[in-house]
Design a protein around this motif. Structure first.
Motif, PDB file in Angstrom:
ATOM      1  N   GLU A 265      -4.059  -3.097 -11.312  1.00  0.00           N
ATOM      2  CA  GLU A 265      -5.192  -2.626 -11.670  1.00  0.00           C
ATOM      3  C   GLU A 265      -5.710  -1.535 -11.493  1.00  0.00           C
ATOM      4  OE1 GLU A 265      -7.470  -4.795 -13.209  1.00  0.00           O
ATOM      5  OE2 GLU A 265      -5.975  -6.463 -13.278  1.00  0.00           O
ATOM      6  N   ARG A 266      -4.837  -0.868 -10.532  1.00  0.00           N
ATOM      7  CA  ARG A 266      -5.443   0.884 -10.231  1.00  0.00           C
ATOM      8  C   ARG A 266      -4.548   1.382 -11.509  1.00  0.00           C
ATOM      9  NH1 ARG A 266      -4.790   1.259  -4.206  1.00  0.00           N
ATOM     10  NH2 ARG A 266      -2.878   3.009  -3.917  1.00  0.00           N
ATOM     11  N   GLN A 267      -3.178   1.382 -12.408  1.00  0.00           N
ATOM     12  CA  GLN A 267      -2.527   1.915 -12.884  1.00  0.00           C
ATOM     13  C   GLN A 267      -3.064   1.594 -14.283  1.00  0.00           C
ATOM     14  OE1 GLN A 267      -1.321   4.596 -11.594  1.00  0.00           O
ATOM     15  NE2 GLN A 267      -1.880   3.768  -9.594  1.00  0.00           N
ATOM     16  N   LYS A 268      -4.274   0.641 -14.535  1.00  0.00           N
ATOM     17  CA  LYS A 268      -4.538   0.471 -16.134  1.00  0.00           C
ATOM     18  C   LYS A 268      -5.705   1.096 -15.958  1.00  0.00           C
ATOM     19  CE  LYS A 268      -4.092  -4.700 -16.179  1.00  0.00           C
ATOM     20  NZ  LYS A 268      -4.955  -5.930 -15.587  1.00  0.00           N
ATOM     21  N   ARG A 269      -6.076   2.500 -15.144  1.00  0.00           N
ATOM     22  CA  ARG A 269      -6.758   3.982 -15.415  1.00  0.00           C
ATOM     23  C   ARG A 269      -5.511   4.227 -16.980  1.00  0.00           C
ATOM     24  NH1 ARG A 269      -4.267   8.120 -12.897  1.00  0.00           N
ATOM     25  NH2 ARG A 269      -2.803   7.367 -11.283  1.00  0.00           N
ATOM     26  N   LEU A 270      -4.954   4.199 -16.530  1.00  0.00           N
ATOM     27  CA  LEU A 270      -3.812   5.402 -17.682  1.00  0.00           C
ATOM     28  C   LEU A 270      -4.162   4.867 -18.602  1.00  0.00           C
ATOM     29  CD1 LEU A 270      -0.370   5.707 -14.999  1.00  0.00           C
ATOM     30  CD2 LEU A 270      -2.541   7.791 -15.657  1.00  0.00           C
ATOM     31  N   VAL A 271      -3.938   3.683 -19.342  1.00  0.00           N
ATOM     32  CA  VAL A 271      -3.432   2.991 -20.636  1.00  0.00           C
ATOM     33  C   VAL A 271      -5.385   2.963 -21.505  1.00  0.00           C
ATOM     34  CG1 VAL A 271      -3.567   0.691 -21.570  1.00  0.00           C
ATOM     35  CG2 VAL A 271      -2.367   0.912 -19.883  1.00  0.00           C
ATOM     36  N   LEU A 272      -6.307   2.811 -20.483  1.00  0.00           N
ATOM     37  CA  LEU A 272      -7.713   3.115 -20.532  1.00  0.00           C
ATOM     38  C   LEU A 272      -7.853   5.126 -20.419  1.00  0.00           C
ATOM     39  CD1 LEU A 272      -9.965   1.252 -17.869  1.00  0.00           C
ATOM     40  CD2 LEU A 272     -10.021   0.629 -20.533  1.00  0.00           C
TER      41      LEU A 272
ATOM     42  N   ILE B 167      -0.805  -6.959  -4.439  1.00  0.00           N
ATOM     43  CA  ILE B 167      -0.207  -6.439  -5.729  1.00  0.00           C
ATOM     44  C   ILE B 167      -1.270  -6.094  -7.334  1.00  0.00           C
ATOM     45  CG2 ILE B 167       2.016  -6.094  -7.539  1.00  0.00           C
ATOM     46  CD1 ILE B 167       3.040  -7.548  -4.996  1.00  0.00           C
ATOM     47  N   ARG B 168      -1.480  -6.960  -7.590  1.00  0.00           N
ATOM     48  CA  ARG B 168      -2.742  -6.756  -9.249  1.00  0.00           C
ATOM     49  C   ARG B 168      -3.637  -5.994  -7.993  1.00  0.00           C
ATOM     50  NH1 ARG B 168      -1.640 -12.482  -9.192  1.00  0.00           N
ATOM     51  NH2 ARG B 168      -2.988 -13.333  -8.257  1.00  0.00           N
ATOM     52  N   GLU B 169      -4.866  -6.228  -7.191  1.00  0.00           N
ATOM     53  CA  GLU B 169      -5.288  -4.927  -7.105  1.00  0.00           C
ATOM     54  C   GLU B 169      -4.836  -4.104  -6.507  1.00  0.00           C
ATOM     55  OE1 GLU B 169      -7.671  -6.153  -3.998  1.00  0.00           O
ATOM     56  OE2 GLU B 169      -8.572  -8.666  -4.671  1.00  0.00           O
TER      57      GLU B 169
ATOM     58  N   LYS C 281      11.966   1.989  -5.755  1.00  0.00           N
ATOM     59  CA  LYS C 281      12.667   1.214  -5.558  1.00  0.00           C
ATOM     60  C   LYS C 281      12.881  -0.696  -4.788  1.00  0.00           C
ATOM     61  CE  LYS C 281      16.599   2.134  -7.625  1.00  0.00           C
ATOM     62  NZ  LYS C 281      17.927   3.088  -7.477  1.00  0.00           N
ATOM     63  N   SER C 282      12.995   0.216  -3.730  1.00  0.00           N
ATOM     64  CA  SER C 282      13.502  -0.933  -2.589  1.00  0.00           C
ATOM     65  C   SER C 282      11.776  -1.804  -1.826  1.00  0.00           C
ATOM     66  CB  SER C 282      14.272  -0.260  -1.313  1.00  0.00           C
ATOM     67  OG  SER C 282      13.539   0.566  -0.417  1.00  0.00           O
ATOM     68  N   GLY C 283      11.364  -1.004  -2.258  1.00  0.00           N
ATOM     69  CA  GLY C 283       8.978  -1.727  -2.031  1.00  0.00           C
ATOM     70  C   GLY C 283       9.077  -2.366  -3.091  1.00  0.00           C
ATOM     71  N   LEU C 284       9.255  -1.854  -4.143  1.00  0.00           N
ATOM     72  CA  LEU C 284       8.793  -2.821  -5.534  1.00  0.00           C
ATOM     73  C   LEU C 284       9.351  -4.352  -5.662  1.00  0.00           C
ATOM     74  CD1 LEU C 284       6.547  -3.137  -7.438  1.00  0.00           C
ATOM     75  CD2 LEU C 284       7.970  -2.039  -9.151  1.00  0.00           C
ATOM     76  N   MET C 285      10.920  -4.115  -5.423  1.00  0.00           N
ATOM     77  CA  MET C 285      11.440  -5.015  -5.386  1.00  0.00           C
ATOM     78  C   MET C 285      11.355  -5.891  -4.434  1.00  0.00           C
ATOM     79  SD  MET C 285      13.337  -5.181  -8.250  1.00  0.00           S
ATOM     80  CE  MET C 285      15.172  -5.962  -8.063  1.00  0.00           C
TER      81      MET C 285
ATOM     82  N   ASP D   9       0.957  -0.739   0.578  1.00  0.00           N
ATOM     83  CA  ASP D   9      -0.003  -0.420   0.156  1.00  0.00           C
ATOM     84  C   ASP D   9       0.912   1.146   0.230  1.00  0.00           C
ATOM     85  OD1 ASP D   9      -1.979  -1.498   0.031  1.00  0.00           O
ATOM     86  OD2 ASP D   9      -3.191  -0.925   1.967  1.00  0.00           O
ATOM     87  N   ALA D  10       1.693   1.029   0.437  1.00  0.00           N
ATOM     88  CA  ALA D  10       2.997   2.356   0.858  1.00  0.00           C
ATOM     89  C   ALA D  10       3.708   2.355  -0.832  1.00  0.00           C
ATOM     90  CB  ALA D  10       3.871   2.149   1.283  1.00  0.00           C
ATOM     91  N   VAL D  11       3.839   1.644  -1.393  1.00  0.00           N
ATOM     92  CA  VAL D  11       4.353   1.648  -2.497  1.00  0.00           C
ATOM     93  C   VAL D  11       3.238   1.684  -3.594  1.00  0.00           C
ATOM     94  CG1 VAL D  11       5.466   0.690  -4.405  1.00  0.00           C
ATOM     95  CG2 VAL D  11       6.368   0.042  -2.048  1.00  0.00           C
TER      96      VAL D  11
END
Length: 225
Positions: free
Chosen positions: A132-139, A126-128, A106-110, A68-70
């Protein structure tokens, strides 16, 4: 005379947005200062100035907290309107890379990706929370390109969803690999080349007629033989 029924009492205290923000900021600070292995929820609570019980009511463990922090960092991403599909892709790639260059991202995601290889519940979070939240940019980017006439509208919902997944995977996969695995810079030249290749591929894929081989016939080959 009938005694009025008392109004039901609310259970629990309402969640504080300020406390949430302080906890997530403290988590990112701890990631930079002590790293994943030494990060504890107790330390985060102290840094955030909240009781441990406040933190534990919100997150059951370190994995979920770090995700959630990342995720909050990636929520800062925006898709700039630069006038063309390729230029828009270039812009969001540069912003994405800038976030990944931050030590806490970097450290959090890895760390959470490594932990998720043996934790299905963490993979789902991670998916949710991120994917899924960042797919808004693709749309948003695809709709903008369609309104400009750069891409045709997609009428098949299933095919449209597959296209969104594919675009997200290509952008996220390329940028994450280059910045976090290859440790190479995502500069304007690289971002422009990547955006050009991706936009050309999307235009080609949109113009390509669907493959409809007749039942019992041999599949068509690229050479036409």
């Amino acid at each position: 005379m009938q005694t009025p029924t008392p109004a039901p009492r609310a259970t629990g205290r309402p969640r504080s947005a300020a406390a949430d923000a302080a906890i997530l900021a403290a988590t990112r600070a701890a990631l930079v200062e002590v790293g994943w292995s030494k990060l504890t929820l107790g330390d985060v609570a102290t840094r955030a100035g909240v009781a441990k019980t406040t933190l534990y009511r919100r997150w059951s463990g370190k994995n979920e907290l770090v995700v959630d922090a990342v995720a909050e960092l990636f929520d800062e991403l925006e898709l700039p309107d630069r006038g063309t599909l390729a230029a828009d892709i270039e812009g969001v790639v540069l912003r994405f890379a800038a976030i990944l260059a931050r030590p806490e991202a970097k450290s959090g995601l890895m760390a959470v990706v490594a932990e998720a290889t043996r934790d299905e519940a963490l993979r789902e979070r991670i998916r949710e929370s991120i994917v899924e939240r960042q797919k808004r940019l693709v749309l948003q980017g695809r709709a903008r390109a369609q309104s400009r006439g750069e891409l045709p509208p997609e009428t098949d919902p299933a095919e449209s969803a597959r296209t969104v997944d594919l675009i997200f995977d290509m952008v996220a996969g390329a940028v994450v690999h280059r910045t976090l695995v290859s440790a190479e810079p995502v500069d304007e030249e690289w971002a422009r080349s990547f955006a050009g290749i991706l936009s050309l591929g999307l235009a080609y894929n949109s113009a390509r007629p669907p493959v409809t081989d007749e039942p019992g016939s041999a599949p068509s080959s690229p050479s036409g033989v």
